[in-house]
Motif scaffolding. Structure first.
Motif, PDB file in Angstrom:
ATOM      1  N   GLU A   1     -40.023  -1.470  35.600  1.00  0.00           N
ATOM      2  CA  GLU A   1     -38.874  -0.317  35.643  1.00  0.00           C
ATOM      3  C   GLU A   1     -37.985   0.055  34.739  1.00  0.00           C
ATOM      4  O   GLU A   1     -37.207   0.974  34.340  1.00  0.00           O
ATOM      5  CB  GLU A   1     -38.042  -0.910  37.202  1.00  0.00           C
ATOM      6  CG  GLU A   1     -38.890  -0.770  38.286  1.00  0.00           C
ATOM      7  CD  GLU A   1     -38.424  -1.176  39.535  1.00  0.00           C
ATOM      8  OE1 GLU A   1     -37.324  -1.648  39.162  1.00  0.00           O
ATOM      9  OE2 GLU A   1     -38.773  -0.969  40.790  1.00  0.00           O
ATOM     10  N   LEU A   2     -37.744  -1.152  33.875  1.00  0.00           N
ATOM     11  CA  LEU A   2     -36.746  -1.191  32.694  1.00  0.00           C
ATOM     12  C   LEU A   2     -37.185  -0.383  31.567  1.00  0.00           C
ATOM     13  O   LEU A   2     -36.569   0.531  31.087  1.00  0.00           O
ATOM     14  CB  LEU A   2     -36.266  -2.709  32.401  1.00  0.00           C
ATOM     15  CG  LEU A   2     -35.222  -2.699  31.253  1.00  0.00           C
ATOM     16  CD1 LEU A   2     -33.979  -2.007  31.791  1.00  0.00           C
ATOM     17  CD2 LEU A   2     -34.807  -4.096  30.752  1.00  0.00           C
ATOM     18  N   ILE A   3     -38.559  -0.424  31.167  1.00  0.00           N
ATOM     19  CA  ILE A   3     -39.156   0.335  30.297  1.00  0.00           C
ATOM     20  C   ILE A   3     -39.257   1.843  30.725  1.00  0.00           C
ATOM     21  O   ILE A   3     -38.903   2.636  29.948  1.00  0.00           O
ATOM     22  CB  ILE A   3     -40.686  -0.051  30.138  1.00  0.00           C
ATOM     23  CG1 ILE A   3     -40.609  -1.644  29.680  1.00  0.00           C
ATOM     24  CG2 ILE A   3     -41.426   0.670  29.530  1.00  0.00           C
ATOM     25  CD1 ILE A   3     -42.027  -2.145  29.805  1.00  0.00           C
ATOM     26  N   GLN A   4     -39.407   2.289  32.123  1.00  0.00           N
ATOM     27  CA  GLN A   4     -39.356   3.432  32.557  1.00  0.00           C
ATOM     28  C   GLN A   4     -37.995   3.941  32.040  1.00  0.00           C
ATOM     29  O   GLN A   4     -37.834   5.100  31.831  1.00  0.00           O
ATOM     30  CB  GLN A   4     -39.835   3.464  34.055  1.00  0.00           C
ATOM     31  CG  GLN A   4     -41.047   3.236  34.127  1.00  0.00           C
ATOM     32  CD  GLN A   4     -41.597   3.470  35.713  1.00  0.00           C
ATOM     33  OE1 GLN A   4     -40.791   2.928  36.600  1.00  0.00           O
ATOM     34  NE2 GLN A   4     -42.698   4.125  35.983  1.00  0.00           N
ATOM     35  N   ASP A   5     -36.888   3.232  32.440  1.00  0.00           N
ATOM     36  CA  ASP A   5     -35.673   3.750  32.461  1.00  0.00           C
ATOM     37  C   ASP A   5     -35.280   4.018  31.078  1.00  0.00           C
ATOM     38  O   ASP A   5     -34.457   5.105  30.625  1.00  0.00           O
ATOM     39  CB  ASP A   5     -34.601   2.522  32.777  1.00  0.00           C
ATOM     40  CG  ASP A   5     -33.304   3.038  33.124  1.00  0.00           C
ATOM     41  OD1 ASP A   5     -32.753   4.247  33.624  1.00  0.00           O
ATOM     42  OD2 ASP A   5     -32.412   2.455  32.232  1.00  0.00           O
ATOM     43  N   TYR A   6     -35.620   3.239  29.949  1.00  0.00           N
ATOM     44  CA  TYR A   6     -35.349   3.420  28.718  1.00  0.00           C
ATOM     45  C   TYR A   6     -36.096   4.739  28.046  1.00  0.00           C
ATOM     46  O   TYR A   6     -35.398   5.256  27.525  1.00  0.00           O
ATOM     47  CB  TYR A   6     -35.805   2.043  27.913  1.00  0.00           C
ATOM     48  CG  TYR A   6     -34.872   1.071  27.956  1.00  0.00           C
ATOM     49  CD1 TYR A   6     -33.547   1.063  28.391  1.00  0.00           C
ATOM     50  CD2 TYR A   6     -35.530  -0.204  27.668  1.00  0.00           C
ATOM     51  CE1 TYR A   6     -32.699   0.071  28.484  1.00  0.00           C
ATOM     52  CE2 TYR A   6     -34.793  -1.545  27.574  1.00  0.00           C
ATOM     53  CZ  TYR A   6     -33.256  -1.139  27.983  1.00  0.00           C
ATOM     54  OH  TYR A   6     -32.618  -2.427  28.318  1.00  0.00           O
ATOM     55  N   LEU A   7     -37.273   4.776  28.618  1.00  0.00           N
ATOM     56  CA  LEU A   7     -38.002   6.045  28.204  1.00  0.00           C
ATOM     57  C   LEU A   7     -37.363   7.422  28.879  1.00  0.00           C
ATOM     58  O   LEU A   7     -37.369   8.339  28.211  1.00  0.00           O
ATOM     59  CB  LEU A   7     -39.438   5.932  28.846  1.00  0.00           C
ATOM     60  CG  LEU A   7     -40.466   4.997  28.348  1.00  0.00           C
ATOM     61  CD1 LEU A   7     -41.777   4.826  28.933  1.00  0.00           C
ATOM     62  CD2 LEU A   7     -40.780   5.127  26.755  1.00  0.00           C
ATOM     63  N   ILE A   8     -36.932   7.436  30.081  1.00  0.00           N
ATOM     64  CA  ILE A   8     -36.276   8.477  30.782  1.00  0.00           C
ATOM     65  C   ILE A   8     -35.071   8.910  29.952  1.00  0.00           C
ATOM     66  O   ILE A   8     -34.758   9.871  29.743  1.00  0.00           O
ATOM     67  CB  ILE A   8     -36.332   8.282  32.116  1.00  0.00           C
ATOM     68  CG1 ILE A   8     -37.579   8.052  32.798  1.00  0.00           C
ATOM     69  CG2 ILE A   8     -35.277   9.423  32.828  1.00  0.00           C
ATOM     70  CD1 ILE A   8     -37.710   7.407  34.348  1.00  0.00           C
ATOM     71  N   THR A   9     -34.199   7.595  29.671  1.00  0.00           N
ATOM     72  CA  THR A   9     -32.867   8.005  29.147  1.00  0.00           C
ATOM     73  C   THR A   9     -32.928   8.443  27.702  1.00  0.00           C
ATOM     74  O   THR A   9     -32.022   9.256  27.469  1.00  0.00           O
ATOM     75  CB  THR A   9     -32.090   6.449  29.169  1.00  0.00           C
ATOM     76  OG1 THR A   9     -32.010   5.873  30.541  1.00  0.00           O
ATOM     77  CG2 THR A   9     -30.550   6.586  28.638  1.00  0.00           C
ATOM     78  N   ASN A  10     -33.919   7.907  27.006  1.00  0.00           N
ATOM     79  CA  ASN A  10     -33.920   8.262  25.769  1.00  0.00           C
ATOM     80  C   ASN A  10     -34.786   9.468  25.178  1.00  0.00           C
ATOM     81  O   ASN A  10     -34.750  10.087  23.872  1.00  0.00           O
ATOM     82  CB  ASN A  10     -34.232   7.208  24.777  1.00  0.00           C
ATOM     83  CG  ASN A  10     -33.341   5.948  24.721  1.00  0.00           C
ATOM     84  OD1 ASN A  10     -32.369   5.968  24.152  1.00  0.00           O
ATOM     85  ND2 ASN A  10     -33.340   4.921  25.666  1.00  0.00           N
TER      86      ASN A  10
END
Length: 239
Positions: free
Chosen positions: A208-217
């Protein structure tokens, strides 16, 4: 005068059957011609109705085939995707796979068109006996299949640049992530609470953290694409 259409003979009044062929007689030659005209008119009307039904069915099938072929190369628009639906995204089909699917669809339509064309030629040559409506329908199927095949081929060629574009974008994002974060960075971001998590829960939090970084950046409107990237990144960092 009684008339036999088979033998083209007239008889005197009172005779009800042909003396040559034994067939029934019409009241007169004019009565036979009127009856024949009515039957021909009825037959043509039935053939026209059958042909219209065949045509409607063929047009519907061709439209369905064409829509299927087009949808193979038409990813969903950003407006159709929910920006909050990253929990259970669908399976992502990349541009390269969509391109191959379009080429396969075109090949299938060419094959169907070829078979229908051969059958149509044999029908028109009377090698295969079929009614006129069926001959026209088979010819229309062949033409429709070839039309869809050509359109699908052209769509695949027009879609090809997106394959290279998506591949380049994917490589850029993966390279950015590997240059920016490590597995240890992710675990530190999760904090000390992650130590009390089970291996399955920890994997889910990392994912989920990887997904969040991808979506945020990055501007990634397709949740299935994010999921695909996250799986590949997770495998490189922790597997």
């Amino acid at each position: 005068m009684p008339y036999c259409p088979k033998c083209d003979m007239e008889f005197v009044e009172g005779i009800t059957a042909c003396t040559d062929c034994g067939g029934p007689l019409y009241e007169s030659e004019e009565a036979y011609k009127m009856k024949k005209k009515e039957e021909d008119t009825k037959r043509r009307a039935q053939e026209a109705a059958q042909m219209a039904a065949f045509q409607e069915m063929i047009e519907s099938q061709i439209q369905d085939m064409e829509n299927s072929a087009i949808s193979a190369g038409s990813p969903a628009s950003a407006q159709e995707l929910s920006k909050k639906s990253y929990v259970h995204p669908g399976v992502y089909v990349d541009a390269a796979q969509r391109y191959e699917d379009m080429k396969s669809s075109a090949s299938a339509f060419y094959l169907v068109g070829g078979i229908a064309a051969v059958g149509s030629v044999l029908c028109w040559m009377s090698v295969i006996p079929l009614a006129m409506a069926a001959k026209i329908a088979l010819t229309a199927i062949a033409a429709g299949a070839f039309l869809v095949a050509v359109k699908t081929t052209l769509s695949a060629k027009a879609f090809l640049p997106q394959v290279a574009k998506e591949k380049e974008r994917t490589e850029t994002i993966l390279r950015w992530f590997s240059d920016t974060y490590t597995g240890a960075d992710l675990d530190r971001a999760l904090g000390s609470a992650s130590r009390s998590l089970s291996p399955e829960e920890l994997s889910l939090k990392r994912y989920e953290l990887i997904q969040d970084y991808l979506i945020t950046n990055h501007d990634l409107p397709d949740p299935a694409y994010v999921d695909s990237l996250a799986e590949e990144i997770y495998g490189k960092l922790f597997d």
